[in-house]
Write a protein that holds these residues in place. Structure first.
Motif, PDB file in Angstrom:
ATOM      1  N   SER A  42      -8.659   6.825 -21.523  1.00  0.00           N
ATOM      2  CA  SER A  42      -8.079   5.408 -21.426  1.00  0.00           C
ATOM      3  C   SER A  42      -8.691   4.441 -22.422  1.00  0.00           C
ATOM      4  O   SER A  42      -9.899   4.314 -22.517  1.00  0.00           O
ATOM      5  CB  SER A  42      -8.270   5.089 -20.114  1.00  0.00           C
ATOM      6  N   THR A  43      -7.889   3.415 -22.722  1.00  0.00           N
ATOM      7  CA  THR A  43      -8.393   2.261 -23.590  1.00  0.00           C
ATOM      8  C   THR A  43      -8.541   0.986 -22.966  1.00  0.00           C
ATOM      9  O   THR A  43      -8.882   0.156 -23.765  1.00  0.00           O
ATOM     10  CB  THR A  43      -7.747   2.355 -24.954  1.00  0.00           C
ATOM     11  N   GLY A  44      -8.117   0.699 -21.869  1.00  0.00           N
ATOM     12  CA  GLY A  44      -7.934  -0.594 -21.269  1.00  0.00           C
ATOM     13  C   GLY A  44      -9.258  -0.961 -20.780  1.00  0.00           C
ATOM     14  O   GLY A  44     -10.385  -0.108 -20.411  1.00  0.00           O
ATOM     15  N   SER A  54      -6.629  10.853 -12.519  1.00  0.00           N
ATOM     16  CA  SER A  54      -5.955   9.488 -12.411  1.00  0.00           C
ATOM     17  C   SER A  54      -6.217   8.462 -13.782  1.00  0.00           C
ATOM     18  O   SER A  54      -7.301   8.411 -14.348  1.00  0.00           O
ATOM     19  CB  SER A  54      -6.720   8.678 -10.987  1.00  0.00           C
ATOM     20  N   GLY A  55      -5.186   8.023 -14.183  1.00  0.00           N
ATOM     21  CA  GLY A  55      -5.287   6.905 -15.384  1.00  0.00           C
ATOM     22  C   GLY A  55      -5.636   7.473 -16.587  1.00  0.00           C
ATOM     23  O   GLY A  55      -6.013   6.811 -17.574  1.00  0.00           O
ATOM     24  N   GLN A  56      -5.301   8.901 -16.725  1.00  0.00           N
ATOM     25  CA  GLN A  56      -5.534   9.662 -17.898  1.00  0.00           C
ATOM     26  C   GLN A  56      -4.683   9.149 -19.036  1.00  0.00           C
ATOM     27  O   GLN A  56      -3.453   9.024 -18.706  1.00  0.00           O
ATOM     28  CB  GLN A  56      -5.604  11.040 -17.573  1.00  0.00           C
ATOM     29  N   GLY A  60      -3.616   0.494 -20.375  1.00  0.00           N
ATOM     30  CA  GLY A  60      -3.510  -1.027 -19.782  1.00  0.00           C
ATOM     31  C   GLY A  60      -4.780  -1.355 -19.170  1.00  0.00           C
ATOM     32  O   GLY A  60      -5.930  -0.783 -18.940  1.00  0.00           O
ATOM     33  N   SER A  61      -4.780  -2.759 -18.755  1.00  0.00           N
ATOM     34  CA  SER A  61      -5.996  -3.445 -18.119  1.00  0.00           C
ATOM     35  C   SER A  61      -5.784  -3.981 -16.765  1.00  0.00           C
ATOM     36  O   SER A  61      -4.473  -4.053 -16.486  1.00  0.00           O
ATOM     37  CB  SER A  61      -6.746  -4.559 -18.950  1.00  0.00           C
ATOM     38  N   TYR A  62      -6.738  -4.057 -15.986  1.00  0.00           N
ATOM     39  CA  TYR A  62      -6.675  -4.721 -14.600  1.00  0.00           C
ATOM     40  C   TYR A  62      -5.781  -3.870 -13.555  1.00  0.00           C
ATOM     41  O   TYR A  62      -5.217  -4.179 -12.853  1.00  0.00           O
ATOM     42  CB  TYR A  62      -6.193  -6.021 -14.712  1.00  0.00           C
ATOM     43  N   ASN A  73      -0.796   8.149 -18.435  1.00  0.00           N
ATOM     44  CA  ASN A  73       0.073   7.714 -19.827  1.00  0.00           C
ATOM     45  C   ASN A  73       0.545   6.184 -19.225  1.00  0.00           C
ATOM     46  O   ASN A  73       1.437   5.715 -19.839  1.00  0.00           O
ATOM     47  CB  ASN A  73       1.480   8.615 -19.772  1.00  0.00           C
ATOM     48  N   LYS A  74      -0.081   5.464 -18.352  1.00  0.00           N
ATOM     49  CA  LYS A  74       0.514   4.223 -17.837  1.00  0.00           C
ATOM     50  C   LYS A  74       0.058   3.043 -18.899  1.00  0.00           C
ATOM     51  O   LYS A  74      -1.216   2.914 -19.236  1.00  0.00           O
ATOM     52  CB  LYS A  74      -0.347   3.764 -16.394  1.00  0.00           C
TER      53      LYS A  74
END
Length: 183
Positions: A42-44, A54-56, A60-62, A73-74
């Motif tokens: 993740s980069t956010g 989760s979140g892999q 996005g951020s926040y 992939n969100k």
């Protein structure tokens, strides 16, 4: 008085059998990750990832992702996805997705702000925006419908393109209609 504590450095982590389970991340990212491979790639920034994968691969951020495979992939920001596979593959801004597979395909634009609460609610939504679906499978097959409010198990589940509808009650339908009220 004996006390014990746990202190992680800025980039600290706990690994078991070479699998990362708890990571504080890089200080400048302010991410919290709990669960095997949570937040991996993740980069956010300012995200909370809880659960296996989760979140892999999210960017996005926040965001808050809680549940196995939630938020995978969100992209985009300011979303809350709770439940296994909730918000997976979504690029919607401000998505509220609570329940197994809810909001799973929501790729609507930055102004969409959908709310899906219930197992598989809004599961097929791709570009529909400003929808509020409450109940298991409510709006499950909505694809491009906008400004809909579906309340009750299966409410509006037959709708894929209709917009401006209010549907209340168990399995109530107004499939692909516009500006209808069904109670």
């Amino acid at each position: 008085n004996a006390s014990s504590g746990f202190n992680m450095s800025q980039t600290g982590s706990i690994s078991i059998d070479n699998q990362q389970f708890l990571t504080s991340g890089i200080l400048s990212q302010f991410n919290t990750k709990i669960g095997q491979n949570s937040g991996q790639n993740s980069t956010g920034t300012n995200n909370t990832f809880v659960g296996y994968h989760s979140g892999q691969n999210s960017t996005g951020s926040y965001n808050t992702f809680i549940g196995n495979d939630s938020g995978i992939n969100k992209t985009n920001d300011a979303s809350i996805c709770i439940g296994a596979s909730a918000g997976q593959n979504s690029n919607a801004y401000g998505l509220i997705s609570i329940g197994l597979s809810s909001g799973q395909s929501d790729v609507s634009n930055a102004s969409s702000r959908n709310t899906f609460v219930g197992t598989r609610s809004g599961q097929s939504n791709t570009t529909g925006g400003n929808n509020a679906f409450f109940g298991a499978s409510a709006g499950q097959n909505n694809i491009i419908g906008n400004f809909n409010t579906f309340i009750g198990r299966g409410a509006g589940s037959g709708n894929s393109t209709g917009s401006g509808n209010t549907i209340v009650g168990y399995n109530s339908q107004a499939s692909n209609q516009t500006d209808c009220v069904v109670i």
